[in-house]
Design a protein around this motif. Sequence first.
Motif, PDB file in Angstrom:
ATOM      1  N   TYR A  64       0.840  -1.207   0.000  1.00 54.12           N
ATOM      2  CA  TYR A  64       0.000   0.000   0.000  1.00 54.12           C
ATOM      3  C   TYR A  64       0.871   1.252   0.000  1.00 54.12           C
ATOM      4  N   CYS A  78       2.723   2.160  -3.210  1.00 55.49           N
ATOM      5  CA  CYS A  78       1.875   2.738  -4.262  1.00 55.49           C
ATOM      6  C   CYS A  78       1.787   4.261  -4.143  1.00 55.49           C
ATOM      7  N   LEU A  79       2.100   4.792  -2.954  1.00 58.43           N
ATOM      8  CA  LEU A  79       1.926   6.224  -2.704  1.00 58.43           C
ATOM      9  C   LEU A  79       3.207   7.029  -2.854  1.00 58.43           C
ATOM     10  N   ASP A 121       2.131   7.678   4.772  1.00 57.42           N
ATOM     11  CA  ASP A 121       1.966   6.764   3.643  1.00 57.42           C
ATOM     12  C   ASP A 121       1.368   5.425   4.056  1.00 57.42           C
TER      13      ASP A 121
END
Length: 449
Positions: free
Chosen positions: A363, A366-367, A378
Motif C-alpha cells: 500500500y 503505491c503512494l 503513507d
Amino acid sequence: MVTIQQTAEWWKAIVESINDGVLAIDREGIVRTINPEYTRITGVSSDIIGKPLVSYRPGARLPHTLASGESQVGVYRKTHDREYIVDMAPVIVGGEIVGAVSVCKSLNEVQVLTRELEQQRQRVRELEEQMDALHKVRYVFEDIITKNAKMNELIAVARKTAKTDLPILIKGESGTGKELFAQSIHHSSERSSKPFIAVNCSSIPADMIENELFGHAGGAFPGASDNGRQGLFEMADGGTLFLDEVSDLSVDVQAKLLRVLQEGTIRRIGEGAERKVDVRIVASTHRDLDQLIMKGLFREDFLYRLNTIALGIPPLRERKEDIPFITRSILNGKFRVDDEVMRLFMKYDWPGNIRELRNTLDYAMCLVNEGERISLSDLPDVLQKQHQLYSEEPKVFPLHEAVEEAEKTILQSALQSSGSTVEDRQEVARSLGISLATLYNKIKKYDIK
C-alpha cells in the motif's frame, strides 16, 4: 393413419412441453400459438390466440421480424414488473415468410444460467492454474527470512522431516507462511521433481470436495464427464498434496482421507475399484483442532495420522526481531522506511502477521516514488491510528469505551489484511472466533469501511 387433428394436437403438446415461452403469429400478425410458459414469464394470457398481436401489445417487436424477415437474438423486454430475454425469427415455408415466432426466457433464469456458466468457467481456470503449477514451487527454505531462534529450530526440523514420507501438520495463524513451509518441504524432498498441488479446503463447496479430491467415474452423477475425471490425489501421484485449512473438511471427508493415509488407495465417485496412489500429505490449519474434536467437528484418529510431525509457526508478534529484515526484503532496495515507521512496526502486534506487513508495505509503495522514504502518512489508516494511540498520554476511559476501541482496532487490523469476498470475511470471522453474522454486525456498528 394420422389425422390432421391428431397432428395439430401433437404439435400443441410439443409446444406446451417446452420450458421456454413460445408465441407464434401468422403472416397477418394473428396469434396462433402461445404456451403456458410464455404466459408465466410475460403475463400475457392465452385469450390473445386468434387475435392481432399488436391490438393487445402495441409495443410488440415480433411484427417487425415478420415484416423484415430478420431474426433478433437476446432482446431485453420488460412488461410491468416482468423482465425477460426474447429471441425472434421468421417462419419460412417454401421460401416464403408465413409467420414469426418468439421464444423467451425469464431474466432471472438467464442470470442463474449465466452465473452457473461463470462458476464453471472459473473452476476451469482454477484447474488450469493448478495444472500449470504441478511441477512448480515458488518457495524454498532459503526464502524464509528470520533471525529468531525458535524459527531457526523449526526450519531445521522441517528440513529433516522433508526427507521422509510421513504426513506433516503445519499449525499457525493466518498470514504466518504455512504454504511457504509446505512448498519448501516439497522442494527439499525426494519428490521435488513430482507434482506439488495445493488445495484450499475452505474454498471448495462441501458437496464438491470429494469430486475434487478423488475424481469420478464416467456418468457417476448428472453432469459428470462420460470419460470420468481424475481427482487431485491422482494428479499429485508421486508428489505432495497440500491440504490448506484441513480443519474445514467435513467429518465424512476426514474419514475417507484417513483411509487414504492408512491404505494408500482412493476410489473415484461411482467406481467400485480402488486405485493405488503415492502421495505425501502436508496439511495446515489456523484453528485449535483439540477444540474442534471436543465439538465433534474433527476426528481424533484423523488428527493422530496427520499429526505424525507437527510444525507450529510462531506469529510475527513473537518474532519481532525479524520485522526489519522482512521489511527490507519486501522493499527490495527500492524504498526505505522512516525510523518512526520502523518504531511503529516494532510496537504493532500484526494480527494478520507477515501477510499484513506485506500488504501494508505494498500500500505504502503505491503512494511514494521509487527511491523515496516511506513515512507515517503513507501507511494505511489502521496503522496511523495505532501510532496515535501509542503516542497519546495514558488516559482513563470508561471500561466499555476502552473495550469497544480495542475491539474496533482488532477488527480493522484483521480486515485490513484480508480480501473483501464472503470467503475472506468467513476466514476473518473464524480467526477472531466469532460468527460471520457477528462480524458483519460489528463492521456496521463501528462503521468500518
